[in-house]
Write a protein that holds these residues in place. Structure first.
Motif: not given
Length: 466
Positions: A176-177, A221-240
């Motif tokens: 799944t992309p 479009a998702l596949l293109y984003r995935a291939s670049s490896g650019e993600i939105t930084p997490p903001v709710k992950s706290d100690i994780l």
């Protein structure tokens, strides 16, 4: 009411309980063993000829053979496969449950609940990897949540044993992309390391309410984003957050193994310090492990000799801070002077050295003072730009109109940053920063930072020269 169908004069299909692109899952009754089972009816390609149909059957047989290798309390067990009505049917363990995808329609989960869920998933996936099985489609829809809080991973339908001949068509990407590792999205072979990334994407989604790649109108479009490896930084992950950023590292060899991930998750659940130990690294990482360990000792020796020098390899520095005036330049073109430049991307090794391979994405120890927090920020560059961007306060990003794309683009021009001569006054930190450009030149100058505390961690709120 639809008439119940019977398979192999043994299995009565009662009702559909799930489905997807590969087929339908039925709740069924096994008359021989007098138990409820799940039966997966696999769809064969239509109108593509007998050869395609035979290939699909072979894939199904291989799926069952591979998945049956794994018997684990947190993985759905495969009992067998039958060929009936010109298509294969996979007989599996039945678990009264809902999928994580269905659960998340109610909203994101709390960090502690995600940690408990992740521990169970990791234990099963670590066992799968030890058995030579790569899942290849870890996503919320393939995570089942039982009525007694049991978590099980299912659908190894597109997994494969490492070394087996792939039967999928050339160029076909399974998975799944929204949860694919960058290297798989680019067409490379799936490995245990790509499973680690997909697990990270699944946990990210459970915490943030969406894929790390964001949303797109179509899978391409998702596949293109995935291939670049650019993600939105997490903001709710706290100690994780530190672990999550390592799971989502764009470089496969820099991700922890499933075994390491499970160990760190258990430490987080117990409230213990987490230290990622290099054990059972992915196949590609094993070759360089000894070199990485030796490099680590050399770096430690350099730190002891320097005493006051904090090696910073880069948790993306404040994106809008311009590098200090050049005191040493080797025919280097100055970095962009836009209103919100971003500090250099690189490792905290001294200017003349390159970052140690074994620790390029390791998270720094928890910071106790603003000065330590600043040094820790720079220790993640360039391997962990997502974590660095997450270390900037919302005020910093807003006042500088800073996006992650601009931030990561700026840091591509740099190779490393080192921090020295750190002084503190309350939450104000002044330090000497030495930037090494990708072209080989260096720039050194004093910079002053204001830090703020939020949820127990220091964030960089402003940066200025001098």
């Amino acid at each position: 009411m639809e008439e119940i169908r019977r398979l192999a004069d043994r299995f009565d299909l009662i009702e559909p309980v799930g489905g997807g692109s590969m087929g339908t899952v039925w709740r069924a009754r096994d008359d021989n063993l007098e138990r409820t089972v799940a039966v997966k009816e696999l769809l064969l390609p239509h109108g593509q000829g007998e050869q395609k149909a035979d290939e699909a059957k072979n894939r199904a047989l291989r799926e069952a053979r591979i998945a049956a290798r794994l018997v684990h309390p947190h993985a759905i067990t495969v009992f067998g496969v039958i060929d009936e009505q010109d298509r294969p049917w996979i007989i599996m363990e039945y678990l009264p449950s809902i999928s994580l995808a269905d659960k998340l329609r109610e909203g994101p989960m709390e960090v502690d609940d995600v940690i408990r869920l992740a521990i169970q998933l990791c234990s099963a996936l670590a066992a799968a990897h030890r058995a030579g099985i790569v899942h290849r489609d870890i996503k919320p829809g393939n995570v089942l949540l039982g009525e007694d809080d049991t978590v099980k991973i299912t659908d190894f339908g597109i997994s494969r044993a490492m070394g087996d001949v792939q039967l999928t068509a050339t160029g076909e990407i399974s998975g799944t992309p929204a949860f694919l590792a960058p290297e798989v999205a680019r067409g490379e072979d799936a490995t245990s390391a790509s499973d680690v990334f997909s697990l990270g994407a699944t946990l990210y989604t459970a915490l943030e309410g969406g894929s790390p790649y964001g949303t797109a109108e179509n899978p391409i479009a998702l596949l293109y984003r995935a291939s670049s490896g650019e993600i939105t930084p997490p903001v709710k992950s706290d100690i994780l957050t530190p672990l999550l950023t390592r799971l989502l590292d764009v470089r496969p060899d820099s991700r922890p193994t499933m075994t390491e991930t499970e160990r760190e998750l258990r430490a987080l659940a117990a409230g213990e310090p987490t230290t990622l130990i290099a054990e059972e690294p992915p196949p590609k990482a094993r070759k360089g492990m000894l070199i990485g360990v030796l490099a680590g000792f050399l770096v430690l020796a350099a730190v002891a000799a320097a005493v006051v020098v904090f090696l910073a390899r880069g948790e993306d520095p404040p994106p809008d801070a311009a590098p200090p005036p050049a005191s040493q330049s080797q025919a280097v073109t100055p970095p962009p002077s836009s209103p919100e430049p971003q500090p250099p991307t690189s490792s905290a090794a001294p200017p003349s050295s390159s970052p140690p391979p074994a620790t390029s994405s390791s998270a720094p120890p928890p910071a106790q003072t603003p000065g330590q927090a600043l040094a820790a920020y720079y220790t993640l560059i360039p391997g962990n730009l997502q974590a660095g961007f997450a270390t900037l306060s919302d005020n910093f990003k807003r006042t500088r109109n800073q996006s992650f794309e601009r931030y990561s683009g700026y840091w591509k021009e740099y190779r490393s940053v080192s921090v020295s001569n750190v002084s503190e006054s309350g939450n104000t930190v002044t330090a000497t920063l030495t930037y090494v450009l990708a072209s080989g030149g260096t720039k050194t100058g004093r910079e002053t930072f204001e830090l703020v505390q939020q949820d127990g961690r220091y964030l960089i709120d402003s940066q200025r020269a001098g």
